[in-house]
Design a protein around this motif. Structure first.
Motif, short mmCIF file in Angstrom:
data_model
loop_
_atom_site.label_atom_id
_atom_site.label_comp_id
_atom_site.label_asym_id
_atom_site.label_seq_id
_atom_site.Cartn_x
_atom_site.Cartn_y
_atom_site.Cartn_z
N ILE A 1 -5.65 -0.88 -3.25
CA ILE A 1 -4.75 0.45 -3.55
C ILE A 1 -3.30 0.01 -3.39
O ILE A 1 -2.70 0.42 -4.45
CB ILE A 1 -4.88 1.47 -2.28
CG1 ILE A 1 -6.56 1.82 -1.84
CG2 ILE A 1 -3.93 2.53 -2.30
CD1 ILE A 1 -7.08 2.44 -2.97
N THR A 2 -2.66 -0.89 -2.89
CA THR A 2 -1.60 -1.25 -2.90
C THR A 2 -1.89 -2.78 -3.20
O THR A 2 -2.11 -3.52 -2.17
CB THR A 2 -0.58 -1.05 -1.55
OG1 THR A 2 -0.36 0.27 -1.40
CG2 THR A 2 0.90 -1.67 -1.63
N GLU A 3 -0.99 -3.52 -4.29
CA GLU A 3 -1.21 -5.00 -4.52
C GLU A 3 -1.10 -5.73 -3.28
O GLU A 3 0.10 -6.00 -2.46
CB GLU A 3 0.18 -5.07 -5.53
CG GLU A 3 0.00 -6.75 -6.01
CD GLU A 3 0.86 -6.81 -7.06
OE1 GLU A 3 1.89 -7.59 -6.69
OE2 GLU A 3 1.06 -5.92 -8.22
N ARG A 4 -2.31 -6.47 -2.97
CA ARG A 4 -2.48 -7.65 -2.22
C ARG A 4 -2.03 -7.03 -0.61
O ARG A 4 -1.41 -7.81 0.16
CB ARG A 4 -1.62 -8.96 -2.56
CG ARG A 4 -1.97 -9.61 -3.56
CD ARG A 4 -0.91 -10.60 -4.05
NE ARG A 4 -1.66 -11.45 -4.95
CZ ARG A 4 -2.25 -12.76 -4.96
NH1 ARG A 4 -2.31 -13.24 -3.59
NH2 ARG A 4 -2.78 -13.23 -5.83
N SER A 5 -2.04 -5.80 -0.50
CA SER A 5 -1.93 -5.33 0.79
C SER A 5 -2.85 -4.39 1.39
O SER A 5 -3.47 -4.52 2.18
CB SER A 5 -0.52 -4.63 0.90
OG SER A 5 -0.06 -4.14 2.08
N ILE A 6 -3.01 -3.20 0.74
CA ILE A 6 -4.10 -2.10 1.46
C ILE A 6 -5.04 -1.99 0.47
O ILE A 6 -5.14 -1.87 -0.68
CB ILE A 6 -3.20 -0.67 1.45
CG1 ILE A 6 -2.02 -0.95 2.33
CG2 ILE A 6 -4.14 0.32 1.75
CD1 ILE A 6 -1.17 0.21 2.55
N TYR A 7 -6.40 -1.89 1.14
CA TYR A 7 -7.64 -1.69 0.61
C TYR A 7 -8.22 -0.43 1.37
O TYR A 7 -8.44 -0.46 2.62
CB TYR A 7 -8.41 -3.18 0.39
CG TYR A 7 -7.70 -4.25 -0.12
CD1 TYR A 7 -8.34 -4.59 -1.33
CD2 TYR A 7 -6.78 -4.95 0.50
CE1 TYR A 7 -7.67 -5.84 -1.91
CE2 TYR A 7 -6.06 -6.05 -0.01
CZ TYR A 7 -6.58 -6.50 -1.27
OH TYR A 7 -6.27 -7.80 -1.94
N THR A 8 -8.91 0.27 0.38
CA THR A 8 -9.89 1.22 1.05
C THR A 8 -11.24 1.37 0.42
O THR A 8 -11.29 1.25 -0.83
CB THR A 8 -9.25 2.69 1.17
OG1 THR A 8 -9.08 3.17 -0.09
CG2 THR A 8 -7.84 2.59 1.98
N TYR A 9 -12.10 1.93 1.12
CA TYR A 9 -13.44 1.96 0.55
C TYR A 9 -14.08 3.25 1.63
O TYR A 9 -14.16 3.18 2.46
CB TYR A 9 -14.34 0.94 0.57
CG TYR A 9 -15.96 0.97 0.26
CD1 TYR A 9 -16.08 1.18 -1.17
CD2 TYR A 9 -16.72 1.25 1.04
CE1 TYR A 9 -17.42 1.34 -1.49
CE2 TYR A 9 -18.14 1.44 0.81
CZ TYR A 9 -18.24 1.38 -0.69
OH TYR A 9 -19.57 1.61 -0.97
#
Length: 393
Positions: A197-205
């Motif tokens: 979601i945010t480059e090399r920082s936040i991920y969501t699934y």
């Protein structure tokens, strides 16, 4: 944050309503902009900042300011630092609270300087201001000296400046989920992509998980390096330790879940997300009314595992035959399942404790939530705890 917003709204106002009979016309000068021989002055270490990845821990920019002028016996000064994109006027003219971008920070007593490292400023540009890496951004900064105490209100001293910052981009970092709970097996070549979601920082699934466990890895086919769970919903970067029962994310009950991970802050949230969407409709929802075809969607907050919406909500004033609002799982369908209060016209009290709601899977029942006073609020719906809450913005 609410307190700071209230303070800033107070200290930047240009007109204060006081009774002329109480204060008298002799005191008109206290409403004038401060005009001192040596005014509060904000100085920047640079007006053009180019951020470079190799210098992440170095100082990018420093802001310093002079002391505000003494305002008389019984008074003291509190300093606030603000930053925003140039032209946004510190979000003053932005009505939608969800679009306000200004950063506001109260400065500790006795401090007259503030600095950002290259990494900190780059993170603000990417994550807060949503500026892509490699772009030039014009920023405006401000220091405010609020006057506290005294026998009458005095306008603050304000000093404003601007600078240009060019961010950098590391490029995307693909991550993958693998394990019997998400990809069906521990074959590391069959991992499921974890959206960035945010480059090399936040991920969501958000999706279906089975009973079992899973890991987050960087490269399909390779167990390491991985991002493993630790105490207190934190994560650790693992380059050496093979998989054990202690360094995997566990799923004890099959279902639909939301997985949120911030590798920069080293935190994660894994929570049930039983409903794909929640839509708001009713007199209380500004600009929507009881048109189910225009029902407004709430936002899924993966970090907190709740649905939320920030904006204007209407109370009954000026609305004939006011009927609050309802929550549906589908737009355009009055027969869709919905969330209801136990008692119709239950009033949501701002900043009160969350109240229970129930799931209605039939077309029977027409219980509604009511808003007492028109204003800007945040509505929070927790689909796991089955609660609803209204907070004033």
């Amino acid at each position: 944050m609410k307190n700071i917003k209230n303070i800033i709204s107070f200290i930047i106002m240009s007109i204060v309503l006081f009774s002329c009979e109480e204060k008298g016309l002799d005191n008109q000068d206290w409403l004038q902009e401060p005009n001192f021989a040596n005014p509060l002055t904000l100085t920047l270490s640079s007006k053009d900042v180019v951020l470079i990845d190799e210098n992440t821990n170095e100082n990018a920019i420093t802001f310093t300011w002079t002391k505000g002028n003494d305002r008389g016996e019984g008074t003291n000064l509190t300093y606030f630092f603000r930053m925003d994109i140039l032209g946004n006027n510190f979000s003053k003219d932005i009505d939608d609270v969800t679009k306000k971008t200004v950063i506001t920070e109260e400065i500790p007593v006795g401090v007259f300087t503030k600095s950002y490292t290259v990494k900190q400023l780059n993170s603000i540009l990417l994550k807060h201001f949503k500026r892509p890496g490699g772009t030039l951004t014009n920023l405006e900064v401000q220091i405010i000296a609020q006057v506290n105490g005294g026998t009458q209100y005095q306008l603050p001293e304000v000093s404003t400046s601007s600078f240009v910052a060019t961010s950098y981009s590391l490029g995307p970092l693909p991550l993958f989920m693998v394990g019997d709970a998400i990809s069906g097996s521990w074959d590391y070549s069959t991992g499921k992509s974890l959206p960035e979601i945010t480059e090399r920082s936040i991920y969501t699934y958000v999706g279906d998980f089975s009973v079992g466990s899973f890991k987050v890895i960087e490269e399909p086919g390779s167990e390491l390096p991985s991002y493993d769970p630790a105490a207190g919903n934190t994560i650790v970067y693992n380059e050496t330790e093979p998989r054990t029962v202690d360094n995997v994310f566990k799923v004890t009950e099959a279902g639909r879940y939301s997985f949120y991970m911030d590798i920069e802050q080293k935190t994660y949230v894994f929570a049930k997300a039983p409903y794909p969407n929640i839509y708001m409709v009713g007199h209380a929802i500004d600009g929507i009314g009881w048109d189910i075809g225009k029902a407004k969607p709430m936002d899924w907050d993966a970090k907190n595992g709740v649905f939320s919406y920030k904006g204007k909500f209407n109370g009954p004033a000026g609305i004939k035959d006011y009927e609050g609002f309802k929550l549906f799982f589908k737009a355009g369908d009055w027969g869709a399942p919905c969330l209801m209060p136990k008692v119709t016209h239950t009033i949501l009290i701002p900043d009160a404790d969350a109240v229970p709601m129930y799931f209605n899977n039939t077309v029977s029942g027409d219980n509604k939530w009511d808003i007492e006073t028109t204003g800007n609020y945040e509505l929070i719906v927790d689909p796991v705890k089955m609660t609803i809450q209204l907070n004033k913005l």
